[in-house]
Design an enzyme around this catalytic site. Structure first.
Site, PDB file in Angstrom:
ATOM      1  N   GLN A 164       0.790  -1.221   0.000  1.00  0.00           N
ATOM      2  CA  GLN A 164       0.000   0.000   0.000  1.00  0.00           C
ATOM      3  C   GLN A 164       0.827   1.279   0.000  1.00  0.00           C
ATOM      4  OE1 GLN A 164      -3.961   0.043   1.967  1.00  0.00           O
ATOM      5  NE2 GLN A 164      -2.900   1.282   3.467  1.00  0.00           N
ATOM      6  N   GLU A 206      -3.208   9.395  -0.986  1.00  0.00           N
ATOM      7  CA  GLU A 206      -2.368  10.071   0.002  1.00  0.00           C
ATOM      8  C   GLU A 206      -1.271  10.920  -0.634  1.00  0.00           C
ATOM      9  OE1 GLU A 206      -1.121   7.129   2.800  1.00  0.00           O
ATOM     10  OE2 GLU A 206      -3.169   6.722   3.460  1.00  0.00           O
ATOM     11  N   ASP A 243       4.568   0.201   4.295  1.00  0.00           N
ATOM     12  CA  ASP A 243       3.289  -0.241   4.865  1.00  0.00           C
ATOM     13  C   ASP A 243       2.630  -1.155   3.841  1.00  0.00           C
ATOM     14  OD1 ASP A 243       0.816  -0.723   5.911  1.00  0.00           O
ATOM     15  OD2 ASP A 243       0.089   1.344   5.754  1.00  0.00           O
ATOM     16  N   GLU A 287       5.339  -1.558   8.570  1.00  0.00           N
ATOM     17  CA  GLU A 287       4.039  -1.513   9.246  1.00  0.00           C
ATOM     18  C   GLU A 287       3.096  -2.533   8.614  1.00  0.00           C
ATOM     19  OE1 GLU A 287       0.199   1.387   8.883  1.00  0.00           O
ATOM     20  OE2 GLU A 287       2.175   2.325   8.818  1.00  0.00           O
ATOM     21  N   ASP A 314      -0.495  -1.786  13.140  1.00  0.00           N
ATOM     22  CA  ASP A 314      -1.618  -0.882  12.874  1.00  0.00           C
ATOM     23  C   ASP A 314      -2.927  -1.661  12.970  1.00  0.00           C
ATOM     24  OD1 ASP A 314      -3.451   0.991  11.987  1.00  0.00           O
ATOM     25  OD2 ASP A 314      -2.808   0.925   9.904  1.00  0.00           O
ATOM     26  N   LYS A 339      -3.710   6.084  15.652  1.00  0.00           N
ATOM     27  CA  LYS A 339      -4.733   6.795  14.889  1.00  0.00           C
ATOM     28  C   LYS A 339      -5.863   7.176  15.843  1.00  0.00           C
ATOM     29  CE  LYS A 339      -3.924   4.290  10.542  1.00  0.00           C
ATOM     30  NZ  LYS A 339      -4.442   3.225   9.642  1.00  0.00           N
ATOM     31  N   ARG A 368      -5.390   9.370   8.091  1.00  0.00           N
ATOM     32  CA  ARG A 368      -6.119   8.341   7.351  1.00  0.00           C
ATOM     33  C   ARG A 368      -6.106   8.728   5.874  1.00  0.00           C
ATOM     34  NH1 ARG A 368      -8.473   4.609  10.986  1.00  0.00           N
ATOM     35  NH2 ARG A 368      -8.274   3.270   9.149  1.00  0.00           N
ATOM     36  N   SER A 369      -6.436   7.771   5.020  1.00  0.00           N
ATOM     37  CA  SER A 369      -6.390   8.051   3.581  1.00  0.00           C
ATOM     38  C   SER A 369      -7.465   9.051   3.161  1.00  0.00           C
ATOM     39  CB  SER A 369      -6.519   6.758   2.779  1.00  0.00           C
ATOM     40  OG  SER A 369      -7.651   6.029   3.190  1.00  0.00           O
ATOM     41  N   LYS A 390       3.009  10.181  10.347  1.00  0.00           N
ATOM     42  CA  LYS A 390       2.709   9.650   9.020  1.00  0.00           C
ATOM     43  C   LYS A 390       1.465  10.370   8.523  1.00  0.00           C
ATOM     44  CE  LYS A 390       1.191   5.339   6.855  1.00  0.00           C
ATOM     45  NZ  LYS A 390       0.805   3.933   7.116  1.00  0.00           N
TER      46      LYS A 390
END
Length: 421
Positions: A164, A206, A243, A287, A314, A339, A368-369, A390
């Site tokens: 990702q 992102e 990630d 991650e 995560d 998060k 978050r995306s 991040k």
């Protein structure tokens, strides 16, 4: 007389993907007002606090947030009216009790977190303090090392990459401002390399590039080339973080690297793949290298790789102290992705970070995306003592808003500012 909460009003807005989300505006009796806008994720852990959606297929494909908005206006607002905003933990506990479920599925984590963040922001403004100083105390002056997404794959892009996120970390930079210079120059170098090779330079959710590459290995090769082209030393000035979001390609106990054509792999084979990559590339952090329920695999993963790199949980841990404690006991990771909307209140997020610190683990404050222009997480990262952050690529204004806020904080701190872990 100390200020108290006078009004709380939620409304639906849109995130960076054009999907509805929640904004909360909170006003105090002294006239202070603050807002909080809540993000949403594309790859979500099954144990996350529930992001309440309307489920009406005729509106926003079922992703409307009118129920969450109504829960703020009709349930939470009357309960918190008249309370003092600096009683953060008390207010957060009250909302948890109002919800009455283990995962906030009745009121919605998006509703509860909107109020929780707005309470903190209003209290800080009323006290005449920057949010980071209010949340963390006057001594907090450490800026986080950014993990900057420059290549997108998986659920964040329509590309041939299984993994990702491919990120860079300016580990050799002397300040946050210099870290951003390292990153932006590398980002632009990568863009020119992709153009020269005939690849598209469109970006994913992102802000990272999403080219049609042949393999996950090619992504790492391109990043190393870009770091060098920008005039930096791979591993010394700028390192790589990954990630994979492995839950997204995990089926029936097997990891299927179908996009890149690398075939099916077991947990052990995935760990061996990462081990070879660590030897080949300047990778310092992975991650979600395995699936969210692969606890046995994560124990082996950390035993094999944990002395060399940061192993970040995560989806495995979802910012939940119950899962973090289990991971500490079983040695399943050595760092946690934090998060706010995975757990749903500021107080519970702080508790998760305290547990990480107690165990000697690292932590990464994450976006978050589906993001908004809200910069709460930037102040929160400094308040929690730096660590890492991040928040996407050096592209797209909902990502840059966080970086620019951190630049502002570093400038305000002046010579007192510190950078990195």
């Amino acid at each position: 007389m100390k200020a108290r909460i006078e009004s709380v009003q939620a409304m639906p807005i849109y995130d960076s993907r054009g999907v509805p989300t929640v904004r909360v505006r909170l006003t105090l009796t002294d006239g202070t007002a603050a807002t909080a806008s809540i993000p949403s994720g594309a790859s979500t852990g099954e144990n996350e606090a529930v992001e309440l959606r309307d489920g009406d297929p005729k509106a926003h494909g079922g992703k409307g947030v009118l129920k969450a908005v109504s829960n703020v206006n009709d349930v939470i607002a009357p309960a918190v009216m008249g309370l003092e905003p600096w009683r953060q933990a008390e207010i957060d506990r009250l909302m948890i009790e109002l919800d009455g479920t283990a995962n906030k599925e009745r009121l919605g984590a998006n509703a509860i977190l909107g109020v929780s963040e707005a309470v903190a922001a209003a209290a800080a403004k009323s006290a005449g303090l920057p949010l980071y100083a209010y949340l963390g105390g006057a001594g907090q002056a450490r800026l986080p090392i950014p993990m900057i997404n420059i290549l997108n794959g998986g659920k964040h892009a329509d590309s041939s990459l299984d993994f990702q996120e491919f990120m860079i970390m300016p580990v050799g930079a002397p300040s946050f401002a210099e870290a951003m210079r390292y990153a932006t120059e590398t980002f632009q170098a990568l863009k020119s390399i992709l153009k020269a090779k005939g690849h598209a330079t469109s970006v994913g959710d992102e802000g990272g590039f999403a080219p049609q590459l042949q393999s996950n290995d090619e992504a790492c090769d391109l990043i190393v080339e870009a770091i060098t082209k920008a005039g930096y030393e791979p591993g010394e000035d700028i390192a790589i973080a990954l990630d994979p979001a492995a839950s997204s390609f995990h089926e029936n106990g097997v990891y299927r690297l179908t996009r890149s054509g690398q075939g099916d792999k077991t947990s052990s084979e995935m760990t061996d793949l990462y081990r070879r990559w660590i030897d080949k590339y300047p990778i310092v952090s992975i991650e979600d290298g395995l699936a969210e329920n692969d606890w046995d695999g994560f124990r082996e993963h950390t035993a094999v790789l944990g002395e060399k790199i940061q192993i970040v949980g995560d989806d495995l841990l979802v910012t939940n102290t119950r899962f973090i404690q289990r991971a500490i006991e079983e040695k399943s990771c050595n760092a946690v992705l934090i998060k706010l909307n995975q757990i749903g209140t500021v107080t519970e997020t702080v508790e998760a970070i305290h547990l990480c610190r107690k165990a000697g683990w690292g932590f990464v404050i994450s976006h978050r995306s589906g993001e908004t222009e809200d910069t709460f997480m930037a102040d929160f990262a400094v308040a929690m003592g730096g660590g890492q952050i991040k928040t996407g690529s050096v592209c797209r204004s909902e990502r840059m808003a966080k970086y620019n806020r951190l630049l502002e904080i570093e400038s305000d701190l002046g010579k007192a500012a510190r950078f990195g872990r």
